[in-house]
Design a protein around this motif. Sequence first.
Motif, PDB file in Angstrom:
ATOM      1  N   ALA A  44      39.075  15.704 -19.820  1.00 53.52           N
ATOM      2  CA  ALA A  44      38.688  14.945 -21.013  1.00 53.52           C
ATOM      3  C   ALA A  44      37.719  13.830 -20.656  1.00 53.52           C
ATOM      4  N   GLN A  45      37.986  13.151 -19.529  1.00 52.35           N
ATOM      5  CA  GLN A  45      37.102  12.070 -19.078  1.00 52.35           C
ATOM      6  C   GLN A  45      35.710  12.618 -18.750  1.00 52.35           C
ATOM      7  N   VAL A  46      35.684  13.781 -18.086  1.00 52.84           N
ATOM      8  CA  VAL A  46      34.402  14.399 -17.722  1.00 52.84           C
ATOM      9  C   VAL A  46      33.602  14.753 -18.979  1.00 52.84           C
ATOM     10  N   ILE A  47      34.285  15.317 -20.009  1.00 54.64           N
ATOM     11  CA  ILE A  47      33.592  15.718 -21.246  1.00 54.64           C
ATOM     12  C   ILE A  47      32.960  14.504 -21.930  1.00 54.64           C
ATOM     13  N   VAL A  48      33.716  13.409 -22.003  1.00 53.28           N
ATOM     14  CA  VAL A  48      33.199  12.191 -22.645  1.00 53.28           C
ATOM     15  C   VAL A  48      32.024  11.632 -21.842  1.00 53.28           C
TER      16      VAL A  48
END
Length: 437
Positions: A250-254
């Motif tokens: 999720a952090q990577v996507i953001v």
Amino acid sequence: MKTQFSYQMRRKQIIALLISSLFLLSLQITFHFYKNQFSKSSENIENLTFAPTEKTQKSITPFNPNDLHIEDWEDLGFSEKQASTILKYKDLVGGNFVSKNQLKKCYAISEEKFKELEAFILLENKEPKEESSHSKIAKNLNINRKFDPDKLSQQDWQNMGFSEKQAAAILKYKNYLGGSFVSKEKLKDCFIINDEQFSQMKPYLLLPEKTPENFKAFTQTKKEIKYKNFDPNLLEIDDWEKLGFSDKQAQVIVNYREKNLKGSFRSLEDFKSCFVISEEKFNDLKAYIILNPNNFKTTNSEKIIVKQETDFSKLDLNKITFKQLIEFGFDEKAAGSFIGFRKKLGGFMNTQQMLDTYNIDKDLMQKLINTCKFSTDDVQKHTLVEAPEEWLKNHPYFKYSADKIIFYRTTYPNDEKIWKFLKLKPEYETRMRWYTK
């Protein structure tokens, strides 16, 4: 008198027997001689019969994999998805394949398929000392403890010594395997990790040595998630986790949205390109994605471009220029692919060819198709009998059959007979007939 007659009879019998024996012996010698001669002839015939012929090799002609377009890989027997993976792999290793060994590491090419193509690949067998970008990273990786590669983030791989792109590719490979590297064997197969780097990692890896016999890629079990329509430009980390992504994913996507895309996903292709979103996950989500232009973040460079100077309704898709494609909204890579593919074909014959162009934004292309004119009047066409050899050998749809066409038309100067001799797959023949008179 009787004794003398008996003696003469025996003498004649002995002579007759000797003559018969000599005759039989000469027959046996003659038979043995001819048998040996026939045996040698048979061997020669056998050798001639089973020697590989030029015909079997002409179905595939020598090629440089760096020159192939997605359609060319499909002509070699790969699916569209496999061809796309090979081209993405080429970008990851620096934009060019430097050796056969490097190409062999692409997981979209099976060992059996590579053996079939190997003799025709115009590359060296061994990689040169100065290898492609993925092997130019520091020889000594930064490893000081045992680790589970399944738990490493992209930043962890970068801290080890890999570049951002290489780390992203390693994670994408893990997704391909189903979310786990499974074994040391499988990690070694990752094309980004060369043999020297793997040797450094091996003593520290917390993975089994061998891959389970029943292992298959994409076997990761899915959690049942009830999807709802969503705009990916409005989601934060916890929202992505609710869609089934881990905290790190999720952090990577953001981060990818904010840094790489300047704050907004503008197309499904943008969303799909995020390396932590697997093909399978993307297919699950795409029906629920809503990209509202009102939620796009506008950059300073975009504010400058406020109008289009070209009236696209008057343009012909077979004559539109690179600059005009950029003006319409395509990036340079997509515009270059469109112009390059059109040039190789000598012009498009239908709009599906445009939508199938590699790197193209299909939604934007459909919008362009709906806006512009489309004429095929100036597209170059030939009969099979009269087509120039250079045209046959360079055209994407004809080049793998070029040698056969040139051979058959010397004996049968008739197009329909040549079509019969070629024995092509229906879809290949259909494409070729678009460009014949």
